[in-house]
Design a protein around this motif. Structure first.
Motif, short mmCIF file in Angstrom:
data_model
loop_
_atom_site.label_atom_id
_atom_site.label_comp_id
_atom_site.label_asym_id
_atom_site.label_seq_id
_atom_site.Cartn_x
_atom_site.Cartn_y
_atom_site.Cartn_z
N ILE A 193 72.70 -17.62 -36.71
CA ILE A 193 72.08 -18.41 -35.65
C ILE A 193 70.59 -18.09 -35.60
CG2 ILE A 193 72.01 -18.84 -33.16
CD1 ILE A 193 75.03 -18.13 -33.15
N GLU A 194 70.26 -16.80 -35.75
CA GLU A 194 68.87 -16.36 -35.82
C GLU A 194 68.80 -15.17 -36.75
OE1 GLU A 194 65.21 -14.78 -32.95
OE2 GLU A 194 67.10 -15.42 -32.06
N ILE A 195 67.84 -15.17 -37.68
CA ILE A 195 67.78 -14.09 -38.67
C ILE A 195 66.37 -13.98 -39.23
CG2 ILE A 195 68.39 -15.53 -40.65
CD1 ILE A 195 69.70 -11.96 -40.00
N SER A 196 65.98 -12.76 -39.56
CA SER A 196 64.70 -12.54 -40.26
C SER A 196 64.94 -12.23 -41.72
CB SER A 196 63.92 -11.39 -39.60
OG SER A 196 63.57 -11.71 -38.28
N ASN A 197 65.89 -11.32 -42.00
CA ASN A 197 66.23 -10.94 -43.37
C ASN A 197 67.72 -10.68 -43.45
OD1 ASN A 197 63.42 -10.51 -44.68
ND2 ASN A 197 63.28 -9.39 -42.75
N SER A 198 68.24 -10.65 -44.68
CA SER A 198 69.68 -10.48 -44.84
C SER A 198 70.01 -9.62 -46.06
CB SER A 198 70.37 -11.84 -44.98
OG SER A 198 71.73 -11.69 -45.33
N GLY A 199 70.57 -8.44 -45.80
CA GLY A 199 71.07 -7.62 -46.89
C GLY A 199 72.31 -8.24 -47.51
N ALA A 200 73.11 -8.94 -46.70
CA ALA A 200 74.33 -9.58 -47.20
C ALA A 200 74.02 -10.62 -48.27
CB ALA A 200 75.10 -10.22 -46.05
N LEU A 201 72.88 -11.30 -48.14
CA LEU A 201 72.47 -12.27 -49.16
C LEU A 201 72.29 -11.57 -50.50
CD1 LEU A 201 71.33 -15.01 -50.17
CD2 LEU A 201 69.10 -14.27 -49.30
N PHE A 202 71.59 -10.43 -50.51
CA PHE A 202 71.36 -9.73 -51.76
C PHE A 202 72.62 -9.06 -52.29
CE2 PHE A 202 67.05 -10.38 -50.39
CZ PHE A 202 66.39 -10.65 -51.59
N LEU A 203 73.53 -8.71 -51.41
CA LEU A 203 74.81 -8.19 -51.87
C LEU A 203 75.59 -9.28 -52.61
CD1 LEU A 203 76.86 -5.91 -52.00
CD2 LEU A 203 77.62 -6.53 -49.69
N ALA A 204 75.61 -10.49 -52.05
CA ALA A 204 76.28 -11.61 -52.71
C ALA A 204 75.65 -11.92 -54.06
CB ALA A 204 76.24 -12.83 -51.80
N LEU A 205 74.32 -11.95 -54.11
CA LEU A 205 73.62 -12.24 -55.36
C LEU A 205 73.87 -11.15 -56.39
CD1 LEU A 205 70.24 -13.54 -53.89
CD2 LEU A 205 72.05 -14.92 -54.94
N SER A 206 74.02 -9.91 -55.93
CA SER A 206 74.29 -8.80 -56.84
C SER A 206 75.65 -8.96 -57.52
CB SER A 206 74.24 -7.46 -56.08
OG SER A 206 72.94 -7.23 -55.57
N PHE A 207 76.56 -9.68 -56.86
CA PHE A 207 77.85 -9.99 -57.47
C PHE A 207 77.86 -11.37 -58.12
CE2 PHE A 207 79.40 -6.53 -54.74
CZ PHE A 207 80.30 -5.90 -55.60
N ASN A 208 76.67 -11.98 -58.24
CA ASN A 208 76.52 -13.29 -58.92
C ASN A 208 77.37 -14.38 -58.26
OD1 ASN A 208 74.89 -12.06 -61.14
ND2 ASN A 208 76.83 -11.04 -61.57
N LYS A 209 77.29 -14.42 -56.94
CA LYS A 209 78.03 -15.41 -56.18
C LYS A 209 77.09 -16.41 -55.52
CE LYS A 209 82.13 -13.89 -57.00
NZ LYS A 209 83.16 -14.73 -57.69
N PRO A 210 77.42 -17.71 -55.53
CA PRO A 210 76.59 -18.70 -54.83
C PRO A 210 76.65 -18.48 -53.32
CG PRO A 210 78.62 -19.71 -55.62
CD PRO A 210 78.59 -18.33 -56.19
N VAL A 211 75.51 -18.68 -52.67
CA VAL A 211 75.41 -18.38 -51.24
C VAL A 211 74.86 -19.58 -50.48
CG1 VAL A 211 74.56 -16.71 -49.55
CG2 VAL A 211 74.76 -16.03 -51.94
N LEU A 212 75.47 -19.86 -49.33
CA LEU A 212 75.02 -20.93 -48.44
C LEU A 212 74.44 -20.30 -47.19
CD1 LEU A 212 74.94 -24.00 -47.80
CD2 LEU A 212 77.21 -23.73 -46.78
N VAL A 213 73.18 -20.61 -46.89
CA VAL A 213 72.47 -20.01 -45.75
C VAL A 213 71.67 -21.07 -45.01
CG1 VAL A 213 72.28 -17.66 -46.67
CG2 VAL A 213 70.55 -19.37 -47.28
N PRO A 214 71.31 -20.83 -43.75
CA PRO A 214 70.47 -21.80 -43.03
C PRO A 214 69.08 -21.90 -43.64
CG PRO A 214 70.79 -19.81 -41.73
CD PRO A 214 71.71 -19.70 -42.90
#
Length: 346
Positions: free
Chosen positions: A255-276
Protein backbone atom coordinates in the motif's frame (compact mmCIF):
# COMPACT_ATOMS: atom_id res chain seq x y z
CA UNK A 1 38.56 4.12 10.69
CA UNK A 2 36.21 2.83 13.40
CA UNK A 3 32.50 2.43 12.59
CA UNK A 4 29.69 1.65 15.00
CA UNK A 5 26.84 0.02 13.09
CA UNK A 6 23.20 0.04 14.22
CA UNK A 7 22.63 -2.88 13.63
CA UNK A 8 25.66 -4.68 12.20
CA UNK A 9 25.35 -8.46 12.36
CA UNK A 10 22.82 -9.29 15.07
CA UNK A 11 19.72 -9.12 12.85
CA UNK A 12 21.02 -11.70 10.34
CA UNK A 13 18.23 -14.17 11.18
CA UNK A 14 15.46 -11.67 10.41
CA UNK A 15 17.13 -9.94 7.46
CA UNK A 16 20.68 -10.73 6.28
CA UNK A 17 21.03 -7.32 4.58
CA UNK A 18 23.20 -5.85 7.35
CA UNK A 19 25.22 -9.03 7.79
CA UNK A 20 26.01 -9.12 4.07
CA UNK A 21 26.91 -5.42 4.03
CA UNK A 22 29.22 -5.40 7.04
CA UNK A 23 30.82 -8.80 6.52
CA UNK A 24 31.93 -7.50 3.11
CA UNK A 25 33.04 -4.12 4.48
CA UNK A 26 35.17 -5.98 7.05
CA UNK A 27 37.18 -7.49 4.18
CA UNK A 28 38.38 -4.01 3.17
CA UNK A 29 41.54 -2.43 4.54
CA UNK A 30 41.74 0.11 7.36
CA UNK A 31 38.20 -0.22 8.61
CA UNK A 32 36.72 -1.71 11.79
CA UNK A 33 33.03 -2.47 12.32
CA UNK A 34 31.47 -2.98 15.74
CA UNK A 35 27.90 -3.79 16.76
CA UNK A 36 26.00 -0.90 18.33
CA UNK A 37 25.16 -0.84 22.00
CA UNK A 38 24.68 2.09 24.36
CA UNK A 39 27.84 1.60 26.40
CA UNK A 40 30.05 1.37 23.31
CA UNK A 41 28.42 4.44 21.82
CA UNK A 42 28.98 6.52 24.97
CA UNK A 43 32.26 5.16 26.35
CA UNK A 44 34.31 4.44 23.23
CA UNK A 45 35.37 6.70 20.42
CA UNK A 46 34.21 6.07 16.84
CA UNK A 47 34.68 8.04 13.66
CA UNK A 48 31.13 7.39 12.59
CA UNK A 49 27.89 5.66 13.54
CA UNK A 50 25.91 4.12 10.69
CA UNK A 51 22.18 3.81 11.44
CA UNK A 52 19.52 1.63 9.81
CA UNK A 53 15.82 1.86 10.70
CA UNK A 54 16.26 4.35 13.59
CA UNK A 55 12.49 4.91 13.45
CA UNK A 56 11.76 1.31 14.54
CA UNK A 57 10.40 2.29 17.97
CA UNK A 58 7.73 4.51 16.39
CA UNK A 59 5.87 1.37 15.29
CA UNK A 60 5.08 0.48 18.90
CA UNK A 61 1.53 1.28 20.06
CA UNK A 62 2.09 2.55 23.61
CA UNK A 63 2.30 6.34 23.51
CA UNK A 64 4.16 6.64 26.82
CA UNK A 65 6.73 4.03 25.80
CA UNK A 66 7.33 5.74 22.45
CA UNK A 67 7.67 9.13 24.15
CA UNK A 68 10.30 7.75 26.53
CA UNK A 69 12.22 6.09 23.69
CA UNK A 70 12.12 9.31 21.67
CA UNK A 71 13.66 11.26 24.57
CA UNK A 72 16.32 8.57 25.05
CA UNK A 73 17.10 8.53 21.33
CA UNK A 74 17.46 12.32 21.09
CA UNK A 75 19.65 12.35 24.19
CA UNK A 76 21.91 9.70 22.66
CA UNK A 77 22.22 11.66 19.41
CA UNK A 78 23.12 14.81 21.35
CA UNK A 79 25.83 13.01 23.31
CA UNK A 80 27.27 11.46 20.15
CA UNK A 81 27.45 14.87 18.50
CA UNK A 82 29.17 16.34 21.57
CA UNK A 83 31.80 13.62 21.25
CA UNK A 84 32.34 14.55 17.60
CA UNK A 85 30.93 11.30 16.21
CA UNK A 86 29.61 11.62 12.67
CA UNK A 87 26.21 10.13 11.90
CA UNK A 88 25.20 8.53 8.59
CA UNK A 89 21.81 6.96 7.89
CA UNK A 90 20.70 4.42 5.30
CA UNK A 91 17.16 5.51 4.47
CA UNK A 92 15.32 2.21 4.05
CA UNK A 93 12.08 4.06 4.88
CA UNK A 94 11.07 7.70 4.81
CA UNK A 95 8.53 7.22 7.62
CA UNK A 96 7.40 4.56 10.07
CA UNK A 97 5.24 1.80 8.63
CA UNK A 98 2.44 1.87 11.20
CA UNK A 99 2.11 5.67 11.68
CA UNK A 100 0.82 5.27 15.23
CA UNK A 101 2.21 8.56 16.62
CA UNK A 102 2.13 11.33 14.02
CA UNK A 103 3.19 14.19 16.33
CA UNK A 104 6.02 12.23 17.95
CA UNK A 105 7.13 11.01 14.53
CA UNK A 106 7.26 14.57 13.22
CA UNK A 107 9.48 15.56 16.16
CA UNK A 108 11.68 12.52 15.62
CA UNK A 109 12.40 13.19 11.94
CA UNK A 110 13.00 16.90 12.48
CA UNK A 111 15.58 16.25 15.19
CA UNK A 112 17.18 13.26 13.51
CA UNK A 113 17.67 14.88 10.10
CA UNK A 114 19.00 18.07 11.70
CA UNK A 115 21.83 16.03 13.27
CA UNK A 116 22.81 13.93 10.25
CA UNK A 117 26.21 14.26 8.59
CA UNK A 118 25.29 12.08 5.61
CA UNK A 119 22.63 9.73 4.31
CA UNK A 120 22.40 6.86 1.86
CA UNK A 121 19.43 6.11 -0.35
CA UNK A 122 19.06 2.82 -2.20
CA UNK A 123 17.81 4.53 -5.36
CA UNK A 124 17.85 7.97 -6.93
CA UNK A 125 14.07 7.99 -6.56
CA UNK A 126 14.54 7.46 -2.83
CA UNK A 127 16.65 10.61 -2.67
CA UNK A 128 13.96 12.62 -4.45
CA UNK A 129 11.25 11.21 -2.14
CA UNK A 130 13.21 12.24 0.96
CA UNK A 131 13.88 15.75 -0.33
CA UNK A 132 10.20 16.20 -1.12
CA UNK A 133 9.19 15.01 2.35
CA UNK A 134 12.02 16.65 4.31
CA UNK A 135 13.35 19.66 2.35
CA UNK A 136 16.09 20.39 4.90
CA UNK A 137 17.81 17.13 3.98
CA UNK A 138 19.02 18.77 0.75
CA UNK A 139 21.83 20.37 2.76
CA UNK A 140 23.23 17.01 3.89
CA UNK A 141 25.79 14.87 2.05
CA UNK A 142 23.94 12.21 0.05
CA UNK A 143 25.00 8.90 -1.55
CA UNK A 144 23.04 6.48 -3.72
CA UNK A 145 24.13 2.90 -3.03
CA UNK A 146 21.80 0.08 -4.18
CA UNK A 147 20.28 -2.72 -2.17
CA UNK A 148 22.30 -5.92 -2.55
CA UNK A 149 21.18 -9.32 -3.77
CA UNK A 150 20.67 -12.43 -1.60
CA UNK A 151 22.02 -14.99 -4.03
CA UNK A 152 24.86 -16.31 -1.85
CA UNK A 153 22.89 -16.19 1.37
CA UNK A 154 20.06 -18.63 0.67
CA UNK A 155 20.38 -22.15 -0.69
CA UNK A 156 19.16 -22.70 -4.24
CA UNK A 157 19.80 -26.40 -4.63
CA UNK A 158 16.49 -28.16 -5.22
CA UNK A 159 14.33 -28.38 -8.31
CA UNK A 160 10.88 -26.88 -8.69
CA UNK A 161 9.44 -30.40 -8.76
CA UNK A 162 11.13 -31.36 -5.47
CA UNK A 163 10.06 -28.12 -3.80
CA UNK A 164 6.44 -28.63 -4.86
CA UNK A 165 6.51 -32.19 -3.66
CA UNK A 166 7.47 -30.94 -0.19
CA UNK A 167 4.56 -28.46 -0.21
CA UNK A 168 2.14 -30.94 -1.80
CA UNK A 169 1.54 -28.70 -4.81
CA UNK A 170 0.51 -30.41 -8.05
CA UNK A 171 2.49 -29.79 -11.23
CA UNK A 172 -0.54 -28.31 -13.03
CA UNK A 173 -1.27 -25.82 -10.22
CA UNK A 174 -0.05 -22.23 -10.61
CA UNK A 175 1.46 -20.86 -7.40
CA UNK A 176 1.51 -17.16 -6.47
CA UNK A 177 3.70 -16.26 -3.50
CA UNK A 178 3.77 -13.36 -1.06
CA UNK A 179 6.76 -13.78 1.25
CA UNK A 180 8.00 -11.89 4.31
CA UNK A 181 6.78 -10.52 7.62
CA UNK A 182 3.02 -10.07 7.40
CA UNK A 183 2.09 -6.45 8.17
CA UNK A 184 -0.81 -4.18 7.33
CA UNK A 185 1.02 -1.86 4.93
CA UNK A 186 1.86 -4.79 2.64
CA UNK A 187 -1.67 -4.98 1.22
CA UNK A 188 -2.14 -8.69 1.84
CA UNK A 189 -5.85 -8.55 2.66
CA UNK A 190 -6.49 -6.77 -0.65
CA UNK A 191 -4.44 -9.42 -2.45
CA UNK A 192 -6.52 -12.21 -0.88
CA UNK A 193 -9.80 -10.47 -1.66
CA UNK A 194 -8.90 -9.86 -5.31
CA UNK A 195 -7.39 -13.32 -5.78
CA UNK A 196 -10.68 -14.85 -4.65
CA UNK A 197 -12.49 -13.05 -7.48
CA UNK A 198 -10.43 -14.88 -10.10
CA UNK A 199 -11.83 -18.22 -8.91
CA UNK A 200 -9.59 -20.48 -10.99
CA UNK A 201 -9.46 -23.99 -9.55
CA UNK A 202 -5.76 -24.65 -10.18
CA UNK A 203 -4.41 -21.31 -8.92
CA UNK A 204 -2.88 -21.15 -5.45
CA UNK A 205 -1.96 -18.15 -3.31
CA UNK A 206 0.63 -18.65 -0.57
CA UNK A 207 1.01 -16.02 2.17
CA UNK A 208 4.24 -16.99 3.92
CA UNK A 209 5.69 -15.17 6.91
CA UNK A 210 5.25 -14.46 10.58
CA UNK A 211 2.39 -12.14 11.58
CA UNK A 212 2.55 -10.55 15.04
CA UNK A 213 -0.72 -8.63 14.57
CA UNK A 214 -3.28 -11.11 15.95
CA UNK A 215 -6.25 -9.37 14.34
CA UNK A 216 -4.59 -9.40 10.91
CA UNK A 217 -3.43 -13.00 11.35
CA UNK A 218 -6.94 -14.14 12.28
CA UNK A 219 -8.47 -12.35 9.30
CA UNK A 220 -6.02 -13.99 6.92
CA UNK A 221 -6.52 -17.39 8.56
CA UNK A 222 -10.31 -17.04 8.26
CA UNK A 223 -9.85 -16.60 4.50
CA UNK A 224 -7.53 -19.57 4.11
CA UNK A 225 -8.74 -22.62 2.18
CA UNK A 226 -7.28 -25.02 -0.38
CA UNK A 227 -6.46 -22.23 -2.82
CA UNK A 228 -5.31 -19.66 -0.23
CA UNK A 229 -2.67 -21.02 2.15
CA UNK A 230 -1.33 -19.06 5.10
CA UNK A 231 1.99 -20.17 6.59
CA UNK A 232 2.16 -18.01 9.73
CA UNK A 233 5.72 -18.87 10.69
CA UNK A 234 9.22 -17.48 10.48
CA UNK A 235 10.87 -19.41 7.65
CA UNK A 236 14.42 -20.48 8.44
CA UNK A 237 17.10 -19.75 5.84
CA UNK A 238 17.44 -23.39 4.77
CA UNK A 239 13.72 -23.60 3.90
CA UNK A 240 13.27 -20.30 2.05
CA UNK A 241 14.14 -21.96 -1.26
CA UNK A 242 11.22 -24.38 -0.93
CA UNK A 243 8.68 -21.57 -1.32
CA UNK A 244 10.50 -19.56 -3.99
CA UNK A 245 11.38 -22.60 -6.09
CA UNK A 246 7.72 -23.66 -6.00
CA UNK A 247 6.42 -20.25 -7.08
CA UNK A 248 5.44 -19.10 -10.57
CA UNK A 249 4.93 -15.45 -9.62
CA UNK A 250 5.78 -13.26 -6.64
CA UNK A 251 3.25 -10.51 -5.84
CA UNK A 252 4.20 -7.71 -3.42
CA UNK A 253 1.09 -5.46 -3.32
CA UNK A 254 2.41 -2.78 -0.95
CA UNK A 255 0.00 0.00 0.00
CA UNK A 256 2.94 2.27 0.83
CA UNK A 257 6.63 1.43 0.45
CA UNK A 258 10.05 3.03 0.01
CA UNK A 259 12.22 -0.06 -0.57
CA UNK A 260 11.76 -3.82 -0.58
CA UNK A 261 14.17 -6.55 0.43
CA UNK A 262 11.55 -9.11 -0.64
CA UNK A 263 11.87 -7.86 -4.22
CA UNK A 264 15.59 -8.62 -4.25
CA UNK A 265 15.01 -11.97 -2.57
CA UNK A 266 12.61 -12.93 -5.38
CA UNK A 267 15.05 -11.74 -8.05
CA UNK A 268 17.84 -13.70 -6.36
CA UNK A 269 15.75 -16.82 -7.01
CA UNK A 270 15.13 -15.67 -10.63
CA UNK A 271 11.40 -15.27 -10.14
CA UNK A 272 9.16 -12.73 -11.93
CA UNK A 273 7.78 -10.11 -9.56
CA UNK A 274 4.64 -7.95 -9.68
CA UNK A 275 4.83 -4.70 -7.70
CA UNK A 276 3.00 -1.35 -7.60
CA UNK A 277 4.22 1.38 -9.94
CA UNK A 278 6.26 3.55 -7.58
CA UNK A 279 9.25 5.67 -8.66
CA UNK A 280 11.60 3.28 -6.84
CA UNK A 281 10.20 0.14 -8.44
CA UNK A 282 10.18 1.78 -11.89
CA UNK A 283 13.84 2.69 -11.40
CA UNK A 284 14.78 -0.87 -10.43
CA UNK A 285 12.67 -2.22 -13.31
CA UNK A 286 14.77 -0.18 -15.77
CA UNK A 287 17.94 -1.66 -14.29
CA UNK A 288 16.71 -5.27 -14.19
CA UNK A 289 14.34 -5.39 -17.15
CA UNK A 290 10.60 -5.76 -17.73
CA UNK A 291 11.07 -9.49 -18.26
CA UNK A 292 11.52 -9.89 -14.51
CA UNK A 293 9.67 -6.94 -12.93
CA UNK A 294 6.15 -5.85 -13.85
CA UNK A 295 4.45 -2.84 -12.28
CA UNK A 296 0.80 -1.89 -12.01
CA UNK A 297 -0.99 1.40 -11.31
CA UNK A 298 -3.27 1.95 -8.34
CA UNK A 299 -4.27 -0.82 -5.94
CA UNK A 300 -4.02 -4.52 -6.73
CA UNK A 301 -7.17 -5.97 -8.30
CA UNK A 302 -8.34 -9.21 -9.88
CA UNK A 303 -7.83 -7.98 -13.45
CA UNK A 304 -4.20 -7.05 -12.75
CA UNK A 305 -3.57 -10.47 -11.22
CA UNK A 306 -5.31 -12.31 -14.05
CA UNK A 307 -3.50 -10.33 -16.77
CA UNK A 308 -0.15 -11.11 -15.21
CA UNK A 309 -0.82 -14.82 -15.04
CA UNK A 310 -0.41 -14.57 -18.82
CA UNK A 311 2.78 -12.47 -18.47
CA UNK A 312 4.52 -15.12 -16.37
CA UNK A 313 4.23 -17.63 -19.20
CA UNK A 314 6.82 -15.62 -21.14
CA UNK A 315 10.00 -17.62 -21.69
CA UNK A 316 12.77 -16.58 -19.32
CA UNK A 317 16.21 -17.99 -20.05
CA UNK A 318 19.14 -17.74 -17.67
CA UNK A 319 19.35 -15.79 -14.45
CA UNK A 320 18.45 -12.25 -13.48
CA UNK A 321 21.51 -10.05 -14.01
CA UNK A 322 22.28 -8.73 -10.53
CA UNK A 323 25.87 -7.64 -11.14
CA UNK A 324 25.05 -4.04 -10.24
CA UNK A 325 23.76 -5.28 -6.90
CA UNK A 326 26.72 -7.38 -5.74
CA UNK A 327 28.04 -6.81 -2.23
CA UNK A 328 31.66 -6.26 -3.22
CA UNK A 329 30.73 -3.08 -5.11
CA UNK A 330 28.26 -2.02 -2.43
CA UNK A 331 30.80 -2.41 0.38
CA UNK A 332 33.38 -0.31 -1.50
CA UNK A 333 30.84 2.41 -2.23
CA UNK A 334 29.82 2.44 1.43
CA UNK A 335 33.41 2.77 2.64
CA UNK A 336 33.91 5.66 0.22
CA UNK A 337 30.80 7.34 1.67
CA UNK A 338 32.19 6.92 5.19
CA UNK A 339 35.47 8.60 4.21
CA UNK A 340 33.67 11.54 2.61
CA UNK A 341 31.43 12.05 5.65
CA UNK A 342 34.32 11.81 8.11
CA UNK A 343 36.43 14.29 6.16
CA UNK A 344 33.56 16.71 5.63
CA UNK A 345 33.00 19.40 8.26
CA UNK A 346 29.60 21.04 8.35
Amino acid sequence: MKILAWPALKNKKDNPYNWLLYSNIKKLKNIEIEEFNISRALLRRYNLIHMHWPEYFLNRKNNLEVSFKLIAFCTLISLLKLKGTKIIWTAHNSSSHEKNHLLLESLFWKYFIKNLDGYITLTQSGKEELIERYPLIKRIKQFTIPHGDYRDEYKDTISKEKARLLLKIKNDELMILNFGKVRGYKGILSLIREFRKINIKNDLLYIVGNCQDLRLANEIQNNADYNIRFVNNFITADKVQIYFKSADLIILPYIEISNSGALFLALSFNKPVLVPETPTFKEIQKQIGEKWIKTYKGQINSKIIKDNLIWINRERKGKVNLEKFNWDNISRQTKKAYLEVISNDK
